[in-house]
Scaffold this motif. Structure first.
Motif, PDB file in Angstrom:
ATOM      1  N   UNK A  55      41.483  29.317  36.629  1.00 13.86           N
ATOM      2  CA  UNK A  55      41.984  29.826  37.687  1.00 13.86           C
ATOM      3  C   UNK A  55      43.041  31.090  37.341  1.00 13.86           C
ATOM      4  N   UNK A  56      43.196  31.353  35.902  1.00 15.40           N
ATOM      5  CA  UNK A  56      43.973  32.812  35.445  1.00 15.40           C
ATOM      6  C   UNK A  56      43.050  33.967  36.065  1.00 15.40           C
ATOM      7  N   UNK A  57      41.739  33.890  36.008  1.00 14.41           N
ATOM      8  CA  UNK A  57      41.095  35.065  36.517  1.00 14.41           C
ATOM      9  C   UNK A  57      41.399  35.537  38.180  1.00 14.41           C
ATOM     10  N   UNK A  58      41.121  34.442  38.799  1.00 19.56           N
ATOM     11  CA  UNK A  58      41.848  34.846  40.271  1.00 19.56           C
ATOM     12  C   UNK A  58      43.129  35.066  40.293  1.00 19.56           C
ATOM     13  N   UNK A  59      44.051  34.606  39.962  1.00 19.84           N
ATOM     14  CA  UNK A  59      45.393  35.117  39.992  1.00 19.84           C
ATOM     15  C   UNK A  59      45.748  36.116  39.148  1.00 19.84           C
TER      16      UNK A  59
END
Length: 125
Positions: A55-59
């Motif tokens: 989920x680092x990409x979306x954050x």
């Protein structure tokens, strides 16, 4: 808060690291200490960790879009200073927004939510 999960789309093993995501949100506040860096530090964290942390990409995209939007709003406020001082009021509002929302969204991220930043343009999707 740290675990290893398998992402089926790309068959990469990614770790779930909410602490790093929270730090990424809070890294926008580095400007309060140094006067700059609210875009640079989260950008570095996002680019280096988006393939490794779940989920680092979306954050990271949300954070970068928010920071780029704040830059655009600051540029708009400069000529508005000449128009009855509205730009000064705009800078005050932007200052409050740029401190409050990273803290709120860091708290949401620590609870496992994917927060959204208000008034953000979608530069990176």
């Amino acid at each position: 808060m740290l675990s290893v999960i398998q992402v089926h789309q790309s068959n990469h093993i990614m770790r779930e690291d909410r602490t790093l995501i929270v730090i990424t949100h809070l890294s926008q506040l580095i400007t309060l200490l140094t006067g700059f860096g609210s875009l640079i530090l989260p950008l570095i964290l996002w680019v280096t960790q988006k393939e490794k942390v779940y989920q680092m990409d979306s954050h990271g995209k949300n954070i970068i879009n928010f920071q780029l939007s704040m830059i655009v709003y600051c540029i708009i406020c400069v000529p508005l200073i000449l128009l009855f001082g509205l730009g000064i009021l705009g800078f005050i509002v932007l200052g409050i927004v740029s401190v409050v929302f990273p803290v709120i969204n860091a708290i949401k991220a620590s609870n496992g939510e994917t927060p959204r930043y208000p008034l953000s343009f979608n530069f990176i999707s």
